[in-house]
Design a protein around this motif. Structure first.
Motif, PDB file in Angstrom:
ATOM      1  N   VAL A  88       0.737  -1.258   0.007  1.00 55.92           N
ATOM      2  CA  VAL A  88      -0.073   0.030  -0.048  1.00 55.92           C
ATOM      3  C   VAL A  88       0.937   1.153  -0.043  1.00 55.92           C
ATOM      4  CG1 VAL A  88      -1.764   1.434   1.323  1.00 55.92           C
ATOM      5  CG2 VAL A  88      -1.886  -1.154   1.225  1.00 55.92           C
ATOM      6  N   GLU A  89       2.030   1.372   0.869  1.00 54.11           N
ATOM      7  CA  GLU A  89       2.747   2.311   0.758  1.00 54.11           C
ATOM      8  C   GLU A  89       3.713   2.579  -0.477  1.00 54.11           C
ATOM      9  OE1 GLU A  89       2.579   4.486   3.373  1.00 54.11           O
ATOM     10  OE2 GLU A  89       1.488   3.066   4.205  1.00 54.11           O
ATOM     11  N   GLN A  90       3.900   1.472  -1.049  1.00 56.32           N
ATOM     12  CA  GLN A  90       4.768   1.460  -2.483  1.00 56.32           C
ATOM     13  C   GLN A  90       3.729   2.151  -3.368  1.00 56.32           C
ATOM     14  OE1 GLN A  90       7.753   1.231  -3.656  1.00 56.32           O
ATOM     15  NE2 GLN A  90       6.923   1.567  -5.703  1.00 56.32           N
ATOM     16  N   ALA A  91       2.294   1.937  -3.363  1.00 55.71           N
ATOM     17  CA  ALA A  91       1.452   2.414  -4.426  1.00 55.71           C
ATOM     18  C   ALA A  91       1.023   3.863  -4.031  1.00 55.71           C
ATOM     19  CB  ALA A  91       0.088   1.487  -4.229  1.00 55.71           C
ATOM     20  N   LEU A  92       1.076   4.055  -2.766  1.00 59.87           N
ATOM     21  CA  LEU A  92       0.998   5.607  -2.536  1.00 59.87           C
ATOM     22  C   LEU A  92       1.990   6.604  -2.966  1.00 59.87           C
ATOM     23  CD1 LEU A  92      -0.849   5.543   0.985  1.00 59.87           C
ATOM     24  CD2 LEU A  92      -1.630   6.548  -1.125  1.00 59.87           C
ATOM     25  N   ALA A  93       3.161   5.819  -2.874  1.00 58.03           N
ATOM     26  CA  ALA A  93       4.343   6.488  -3.361  1.00 58.03           C
ATOM     27  C   ALA A  93       4.432   6.636  -4.819  1.00 58.03           C
ATOM     28  CB  ALA A  93       5.779   5.857  -3.142  1.00 58.03           C
ATOM     29  N   GLU A  94       4.049   5.703  -5.616  1.00 54.32           N
ATOM     30  CA  GLU A  94       3.655   5.673  -6.928  1.00 54.32           C
ATOM     31  C   GLU A  94       2.838   6.858  -7.477  1.00 54.32           C
ATOM     32  OE1 GLU A  94       4.841   4.112 -10.134  1.00 54.32           O
ATOM     33  OE2 GLU A  94       6.440   4.067  -8.506  1.00 54.32           O
ATOM     34  N   LEU A  95       1.733   6.924  -6.585  1.00 55.26           N
ATOM     35  CA  LEU A  95       0.688   7.975  -6.850  1.00 55.26           C
ATOM     36  C   LEU A  95       1.138   9.424  -6.647  1.00 55.26           C
ATOM     37  CD1 LEU A  95      -2.520   6.406  -5.320  1.00 55.26           C
ATOM     38  CD2 LEU A  95      -2.129   6.903  -7.571  1.00 55.26           C
ATOM     39  N   ARG A  96       2.355   9.566  -6.071  1.00 49.34           N
ATOM     40  CA  ARG A  96       2.780  10.929  -6.053  1.00 49.34           C
ATOM     41  C   ARG A  96       3.164  11.589  -7.388  1.00 49.34           C
ATOM     42  NH1 ARG A  96       1.795  13.596  -1.409  1.00 49.34           N
ATOM     43  NH2 ARG A  96       2.181  12.170   0.253  1.00 49.34           N
ATOM     44  N   LYS A  97       3.407  10.582  -8.297  1.00 50.22           N
ATOM     45  CA  LYS A  97       3.675  11.110  -9.668  1.00 50.22           C
ATOM     46  C   LYS A  97       2.560  11.611 -10.406  1.00 50.22           C
ATOM     47  CE  LYS A  97       7.477   7.324 -10.373  1.00 50.22           C
ATOM     48  NZ  LYS A  97       7.733   5.974 -11.068  1.00 50.22           N
ATOM     49  N   LEU A  98       1.454  11.164  -9.894  1.00 44.74           N
ATOM     50  CA  LEU A  98       0.352  11.583 -10.720  1.00 44.74           C
ATOM     51  C   LEU A  98      -0.169  12.814 -10.030  1.00 44.74           C
ATOM     52  CD1 LEU A  98      -1.708   8.279 -11.450  1.00 44.74           C
ATOM     53  CD2 LEU A  98       0.216   9.551 -12.722  1.00 44.74           C
ATOM     54  N   GLU A  99       0.359  13.430  -8.886  1.00 46.00           N
ATOM     55  CA  GLU A  99      -0.370  14.786  -8.246  1.00 46.00           C
ATOM     56  C   GLU A  99      -0.088  15.877  -9.205  1.00 46.00           C
ATOM     57  OE1 GLU A  99      -0.089  14.588  -3.744  1.00 46.00           O
ATOM     58  OE2 GLU A  99       1.728  14.616  -4.509  1.00 46.00           O
ATOM     59  N   GLY A 100      -1.170  16.813  -9.462  1.00 44.97           N
ATOM     60  CA  GLY A 100      -1.062  17.862 -10.238  1.00 44.97           C
ATOM     61  C   GLY A 100      -1.734  17.380 -11.435  1.00 44.97           C
ATOM     62  N   GLY A 101      -2.145  15.990 -11.802  1.00 48.50           N
ATOM     63  CA  GLY A 101      -3.377  15.961 -12.823  1.00 48.50           C
ATOM     64  C   GLY A 101      -4.670  16.199 -12.552  1.00 48.50           C
ATOM     65  N   PHE A 102      -5.665  15.746 -13.210  1.00 44.88           N
ATOM     66  CA  PHE A 102      -6.940  16.033 -12.648  1.00 44.88           C
ATOM     67  C   PHE A 102      -7.630  14.830 -12.841  1.00 44.88           C
ATOM     68  CE2 PHE A 102      -5.253  20.239 -14.181  1.00 44.88           C
ATOM     69  CZ  PHE A 102      -5.914  21.102 -13.492  1.00 44.88           C
ATOM     70  N   VAL A 103      -8.684  14.646 -11.797  1.00 42.29           N
ATOM     71  CA  VAL A 103      -9.760  13.652 -11.792  1.00 42.29           C
ATOM     72  C   VAL A 103     -10.423  13.817 -13.228  1.00 42.29           C
ATOM     73  CG1 VAL A 103     -11.650  12.742 -10.730  1.00 42.29           C
ATOM     74  CG2 VAL A 103      -9.551  13.641  -9.511  1.00 42.29           C
ATOM     75  N   ALA A 104     -10.749  13.018 -14.039  1.00 49.01           N
ATOM     76  CA  ALA A 104     -11.241  13.258 -15.402  1.00 49.01           C
ATOM     77  C   ALA A 104     -12.709  13.157 -15.285  1.00 49.01           C
ATOM     78  CB  ALA A 104     -10.656  12.257 -16.303  1.00 49.01           C
ATOM     79  N   GLN A 105     -13.212  12.552 -14.791  1.00 45.45           N
ATOM     80  CA  GLN A 105     -14.903  12.479 -14.637  1.00 45.45           C
ATOM     81  C   GLN A 105     -15.414  12.767 -13.074  1.00 45.45           C
ATOM     82  OE1 GLN A 105     -15.989   9.159 -16.805  1.00 45.45           O
ATOM     83  NE2 GLN A 105     -15.945  10.359 -18.273  1.00 45.45           N
ATOM     84  N   PRO A 106     -15.334  13.943 -12.733  1.00 49.56           N
ATOM     85  CA  PRO A 106     -16.062  14.051 -11.347  1.00 49.56           C
ATOM     86  C   PRO A 106     -17.490  14.103 -11.367  1.00 49.56           C
ATOM     87  CG  PRO A 106     -14.962  16.232 -12.026  1.00 49.56           C
ATOM     88  CD  PRO A 106     -14.577  15.126 -13.042  1.00 49.56           C
TER      89      PRO A 106
END
Ligand code: ZN
Length: 584
Positions: free
Chosen positions: A383-401
């Motif tokens: 889970v921690e590894q997955a969260l660390a990977e998600l840091r790379k996507l910060e600043g993108g946009f949730v496409a379908q709110p």
């Protein structure tokens, strides 16, 4: 930060752009020659699972000629906002990748997964064995080259842009003086178009897109604007005239009704082209282009909300937005505003302040808590590894709110890997288009015109002509420090009662003179360089109740609590990761 008892606006476009750069640099995969990721679902482990099967040209083949081309535009824009002058290796890698699609004929060729749909129809499966030329990708590359020329003045980029322009022009069909592409965004190969009948439902979105509008007018107008090639403006007119006169065949309900602006189905394929026609209206001053674009724009608003949420499809089975549409609608609003209807700057502000700000992805405490909760059965290290990977996507946009919710696709399997299955749809087309919305706002804040310096938007920006300081929306205040002598035009929100607007010059109350387009601006004449201008207006707090359109048969009311252009809250409130938390 405060000034006296009044707080500065806590929305920073610079901060949003810096965050966007994090995403732009984190999305491409260097080990796959900077292939970009389309199929992102951040609640899943892993977050990246290709929607269509990998092929010899791509692991996530929808990204080719679409996601990468859209991202290629935004690196320089976000760097300009963030104050970074030099491209990094990822930006250069994505640029090289997109350039590598170009063949000797000037067009961009790739395996057309982005246009093929879900790959079931035999004709599509056969077609996908080859590379095809894409007018969509080539048009985007034309803009990339054009803007590179604009930034650098290097004539080689203008020459390369002309080659792409001429190649695109060869694809056009003619009906008298009007031009069109016969199958919308469909790829082309040796005189054939990869078009699919919409009646063949197994062909998925490819069937629809090949009968929708192309993306062609904006590339022509932008190329003319920066490179001055009059042939391109003539061609943009011929294509736009074709849209106004409905010459493209077999569009059926996808066609924009010239009288009402109404159309059906996928919204982004419409708004992406409407944007170009609006832009053509601005540069030619011709009302018919502005009117056609304005009618279609207002139709889309009528199917969405006033705060920047617009539907992905009309009609659609559930309320889902698409950030690509938000980017387009922001561009169209900016064009209408520049073309003499400055009230549309308010919609630019509302789109950015509400939807784009609150759909920009980051690992918020609420997101992390939900992520840990739905993955509680997994090893903690995973889970921690997955969260660390998600840091790379910060600043993108949730496409379908949804209206007030990141989790557009909740279900019992939330967290399962997959674009839709995970719960948060973050398709790769959308983040760069959200960034375009930020870029439109950034460019609209201060505008230099022959009459003087115009300040259109209540967002902070340091600009060569004016330092603009925005205050929290409740304050109803905008400070402008002039950086040159001359006339300044300051725009209060359109909803501000003119008699209540105030102006101070160097802390002294000043008489109000209205002027500029639509008489929407407070005019400050004979301003000295360094002079402080302060505009004030009372801010209404009100509640809006309406029934959202776009999903037939549903009539539940949506309640929006407003403070000026800012949304404080929406009801019904989002269940998992609500977007508006400022109170009701
Ligand atoms: Zn999108």
């Amino acid at each position: 930060m405060t000034r006296g008892s009044v707080r500065y606006d806590d929305l920073s476009l610079v901060t949003m752009a810096k965050s966007a750069l994090n995403y732009l640099r984190g999305n491409p995969e260097p080990a796959r020659n900077y292939e970009c990721k389309f199929s992102l679902g951040p609640l899943g482990i892993p977050a990246h699972v290709p929607l269509l099967p990998p092929n010899t040209d791509g692991f996530d083949p929808i990204a080719l000629g679409d996601t990468d081309c859209r991202m290629d535009w935004q690196y320089p824009h976000m760097r300009a906002m963030a104050g970074e002058r030099v491209p990094d290796n990822v930006e250069l890698g994505v640029r090289r990748r997109v350039h590598s699609y170009q063949h000797a004929d000037g067009l961009l060729w790739m395996t057309p997964a982005a246009w093929g749909g879900t790959l079931q129809a035999p004709s599509v499966l056969e077609g996908l064995k080859h590379k095809w030329a894409s007018s969509w990708a080539s048009g985007k590359w034309l803009i990339s080259l054009t803007e590179e020329y604009d930034r650098t003045g290097d004539k080689r980029f203008a020459e390369e842009a002309r080659a792409v322009f001429l190649a695109l022009a060869k694809l056009l069909y003619w009906d008298g003086k009007r031009a069109y592409l016969p199958y919308g965004t469909a790829p082309w190969r040796n005189g054939e178009w990869l078009h699919m009948r919409d009646s063949d439902k197994s062909s998925g979105w490819g069937g629809e897109h090949s009968h929708n509008y192309p993306f062609i007018v904006e590339p022509m107008v932008r190329y003319w604007e920066c490179c001055g090639d009059d042939e391109a403006l003539q061609l943009a007119r011929a294509i736009a005239d074709g849209h106004l006169d409905c010459v493209q065949p077999e569009m059926d309900e996808l066609r924009i009704d010239p009288q009402t602006g109404r159309f059906a189905r996928h919204v982004h394929l419409h708004t992406h082209e409407i944007w170009g026609v609006a832009h053509l209206g601005v540069v030619t001053g011709e009302a018919r282009y502005m009117d056609w674009a304005g009618r279609a724009y207002r139709f889309v608003v009528s199917q969405g909300t006033d705060y920047g949420w617009y539907p992905e499809y009309i009609p659609q089975p559930e309320y889902r937005s698409e950030i690509c549409v938000v980017g387009d609608m922001t561009s169209i609003a900016a064009c209408l505003a520049r073309g003499g209807q400055p009230e549309h700057w308010d919609q630019v502000e509302r789109n950015v302040r509400n939807i784009l700000r609150h759909s920009q992805f980051s690992l918020t405490p609420a997101f992390v808590a939900l992520f840990r909760k739905i993955h509680h059965g997994r090893p903690q290290a995973e889970v921690e590894q997955a969260l660390a990977e998600l840091r790379k996507l910060e600043g993108g946009f949730v496409a379908q709110p949804a209206f007030d919710e990141w989790v557009g696709f909740p279900g019992p399997n939330m967290g399962a890997p997959g674009l839709y299955a995970n719960g948060i749809q973050m398709m790769g087309c959308c983040p760069p288009e959200g960034m375009r919305g930020l870029w439109e706002a950034w460019q609209g804040i201060v505008q230099e015109r022959t009459e003087g310096v115009f300040v259109n938007l209540a967002f902070s920006r340091e600009h060569a002509a004016a330092n603009v300081t925005a205050y929290e929306p409740a304050a109803g205040r905008l400070d402008v420090q002039a950086r040159r002598a001359g006339s300044y035009f300051l725009r209060p929100p359109t909803w501000a009662e003119p008699a209540t607007v105030t102006l101070c010059r160097d802390d002294a109350d000043s008489r109000i003179e209205w002027g500029g387009p639509a008489n929407a601006y407070v005019v400050c004449r004979a301003v000295r360089s360094g002079e402080q201008l302060r505009l004030g207006w009372p801010v209404p707090r009100f509640t809006q109740v309406f029934v959202p359109q776009s999903v037939p048969g549903r009539s539940e009311k949506l309640t929006v609590h407003w403070l000026g252009n800012k949304v404080l809250g929406v009801e019904p409130r989002g269940q998992y990761l609500p977007m508006f938390e400022d109170g009701r």
